[in-house]
Design a protein around this motif. Structure first.
Motif, PDB file in Angstrom:
ATOM      1  N   ARG A 144      -4.473  -7.943  -9.952  1.00  0.00           N
ATOM      2  CA  ARG A 144      -5.303  -7.174  -9.018  1.00  0.00           C
ATOM      3  C   ARG A 144      -4.562  -5.903  -8.626  1.00  0.00           C
ATOM      4  O   ARG A 144      -5.144  -4.838  -8.509  1.00  0.00           O
ATOM      5  CB  ARG A 144      -5.611  -8.013  -7.783  1.00  0.00           C
ATOM      6  N   TRP A 145      -3.267  -6.034  -8.417  1.00  0.00           N
ATOM      7  CA  TRP A 145      -2.491  -4.874  -7.980  1.00  0.00           C
ATOM      8  C   TRP A 145      -2.456  -3.791  -9.052  1.00  0.00           C
ATOM      9  O   TRP A 145      -2.622  -2.602  -8.739  1.00  0.00           O
ATOM     10  CB  TRP A 145      -1.076  -5.279  -7.557  1.00  0.00           C
TER      11      TRP A 145
ATOM     12  N   ALA B 242      -7.073   2.295 -10.276  1.00  0.00           N
ATOM     13  CA  ALA B 242      -8.187   2.937  -9.574  1.00  0.00           C
ATOM     14  C   ALA B 242      -7.694   4.109  -8.731  1.00  0.00           C
ATOM     15  O   ALA B 242      -8.336   5.170  -8.683  1.00  0.00           O
ATOM     16  CB  ALA B 242      -8.923   1.912  -8.705  1.00  0.00           C
ATOM     17  N   LYS B 243      -6.552   3.958  -8.064  1.00  0.00           N
ATOM     18  CA  LYS B 243      -5.987   5.042  -7.257  1.00  0.00           C
ATOM     19  C   LYS B 243      -5.539   6.195  -8.159  1.00  0.00           C
ATOM     20  O   LYS B 243      -5.762   7.368  -7.833  1.00  0.00           O
ATOM     21  CB  LYS B 243      -4.813   4.522  -6.425  1.00  0.00           C
TER      22      LYS B 243
ATOM     23  N   ARG C 136     -15.260  -0.452  -9.549  1.00  0.00           N
ATOM     24  CA  ARG C 136     -14.244   0.613  -9.408  1.00  0.00           C
ATOM     25  C   ARG C 136     -13.188   0.498 -10.502  1.00  0.00           C
ATOM     26  O   ARG C 136     -12.764   1.501 -11.083  1.00  0.00           O
ATOM     27  CB  ARG C 136     -13.616   0.485  -8.012  1.00  0.00           C
ATOM     28  N   TRP C 137     -12.757  -0.718 -10.787  1.00  0.00           N
ATOM     29  CA  TRP C 137     -11.763  -0.941 -11.848  1.00  0.00           C
ATOM     30  C   TRP C 137     -12.319  -0.548 -13.216  1.00  0.00           C
ATOM     31  O   TRP C 137     -11.633   0.062 -14.015  1.00  0.00           O
ATOM     32  CB  TRP C 137     -11.342  -2.398 -11.880  1.00  0.00           C
TER      33      TRP C 137
ATOM     34  N   ARG D 219     -15.278  -3.951  -6.133  1.00  0.00           N
ATOM     35  CA  ARG D 219     -13.927  -3.728  -6.649  1.00  0.00           C
ATOM     36  C   ARG D 219     -13.938  -3.685  -8.178  1.00  0.00           C
ATOM     37  O   ARG D 219     -13.321  -2.805  -8.788  1.00  0.00           O
ATOM     38  CB  ARG D 219     -13.014  -4.858  -6.156  1.00  0.00           C
TER      39      ARG D 219
ATOM     40  N   LYS E  97       0.824  -1.215   0.000  1.00  0.00           N
ATOM     41  CA  LYS E  97       0.000   0.000   0.000  1.00  0.00           C
ATOM     42  C   LYS E  97       0.853   1.259   0.000  1.00  0.00           C
ATOM     43  O   LYS E  97       0.367   2.341  -0.297  1.00  0.00           O
ATOM     44  CB  LYS E  97      -0.965  -0.006   1.173  1.00  0.00           C
TER      45      LYS E  97
ATOM     46  N   ASP F 245     -12.779 -11.504  -7.817  1.00  0.00           N
ATOM     47  CA  ASP F 245     -12.893 -10.363  -6.915  1.00  0.00           C
ATOM     48  C   ASP F 245     -14.344  -9.907  -6.815  1.00  0.00           C
ATOM     49  O   ASP F 245     -15.166 -10.228  -7.660  1.00  0.00           O
ATOM     50  CB  ASP F 245     -11.994  -9.219  -7.404  1.00  0.00           C
TER      51      ASP F 245
ATOM     52  N   ASN G 158      -5.754  -2.082  -8.999  1.00  0.00           N
ATOM     53  CA  ASN G 158      -5.891  -1.216  -7.817  1.00  0.00           C
ATOM     54  C   ASN G 158      -5.087   0.072  -7.998  1.00  0.00           C
ATOM     55  O   ASN G 158      -5.544   1.152  -7.608  1.00  0.00           O
ATOM     56  CB  ASN G 158      -5.461  -1.947  -6.552  1.00  0.00           C
ATOM     57  N   GLU G 159      -3.887  -0.038  -8.568  1.00  0.00           N
ATOM     58  CA  GLU G 159      -3.102   1.169  -8.870  1.00  0.00           C
ATOM     59  C   GLU G 159      -3.873   2.066  -9.834  1.00  0.00           C
ATOM     60  O   GLU G 159      -3.933   3.282  -9.648  1.00  0.00           O
ATOM     61  CB  GLU G 159      -1.758   0.798  -9.520  1.00  0.00           C
TER      62      GLU G 159
END
Length: 177
Positions: A79-80, A86-87, A136-137, A133, A55, A129, A83-84
Motif C-alpha cells: 500500500r505504501w 500516486a504522490k 488513484r493507484w 484509493r 507521511k 483497499d 501511495n508513494e
C-alpha cells in the motif's frame, strides 16, 4: 577563494521508490552505491529518522526533482509503495517532478494491463483497499509506467543495467535548469 578550486553545484535530490523486502539488499543496494560514487544526492526511506511519521516521506518527494520508481513483481503488494507512486504522479502532473520508471523483472505490459504476478499482487491489494484509493493507484500506474523508462531484460546484466540507470539520471539532472 582559490581560482583553481572548482565549486560543484549541488544537484537536486532524487527520490527512489521501491519494494524494500524484494530489492533492498540486492539490486537497490548496488544502485545506491553507484549513485554515491557519482555524487548523486538521493533519498530512500532508510535515510529517514526513526520515529518520524511515514507521511514525512511525502515531504521528501516534494523536495525532489526526479523520482525513480523501481517496479518489481511485488511492488503492488505494498500500500505504501502505491501511495508513494500516486504522490509522485501528482507532482509529475503539476510539472514539479520528473519520473523515470525502472522495470525490474516485470514487463511494462504487466503494469499497463495488470497481468502476470504484478497484476495478481495489485488485485490482492485492491481487494483490501477502497475503490477511491485503487482508482488513484491505477491512474498513477498508467501514467508513470507509460513514460520512457528502462527495462531489465531476462538475459541482461544487472551491472550494465545499473550503469544505464545512472546515465539516465545524470542526463535528467543536467536537464534541470
Amino acid at each position: 577563494m582559490c581560482p583553481n578550486r572548482r565549486i560543484r553545484k549541488k544537484l537536486p535530490q532524487v527520490f527512489i521508490s521501491f519494494r524494500g523486502k524484494e530489492l533492498r539488499l540486492r539490486f537497490s543496494s548496488h544502485l545506491f552505491d553507484a549513485f554515491r560514487r557519482r555524487g548523486i544526492d538521493f533519498f530512500i526511506d532508510e535515510h529517514e529518522l526513526r520515529g518520524k511519521d511515514l507521511k514525512h516521506l511525502f515531504t521528501r518527494i516534494k523536495e525532489s526533482r526526479i523520482a525513480i520508481v523501481i517496479f518489481s513483481r511485488r511492488f503492488a503488494r505494498s500500500r505504501w509503495c502505491l501511495n508513494e507512486l500516486a504522490k509522485i504522479n501528482e507532482r509529475v502532473e503539476m510539472g514539479k517532478l520528473e519520473a523515470i520508471p525502472i522495470f525490474y523483472n516485470v514487463e511494462t505490459c504487466d503494469l499497463k494491463q495488470l497481468t502476470g504476478r504484478f497484476g495478481d499482487n495489485f488485485r490482492k491489494r485492491a481487494k483490501k483497499d477502497g475503490r477511491k484509493r485503487t482508482k488513484r493507484w491505477m491512474k498513477a500506474l498508467e501514467s508513470i509506467s507509460g513514460k520512457f523508462g528502462l527495462e531489465l531484460g531476462k538475459n541482461s546484466s544487472e551491472s550494465d543495467f545499473i550503469k544505464k540507470i545512472v546515465m539516465e539520471v545524470e542526463r535528467a539532472l543536467n536537464a534541470i535548469p
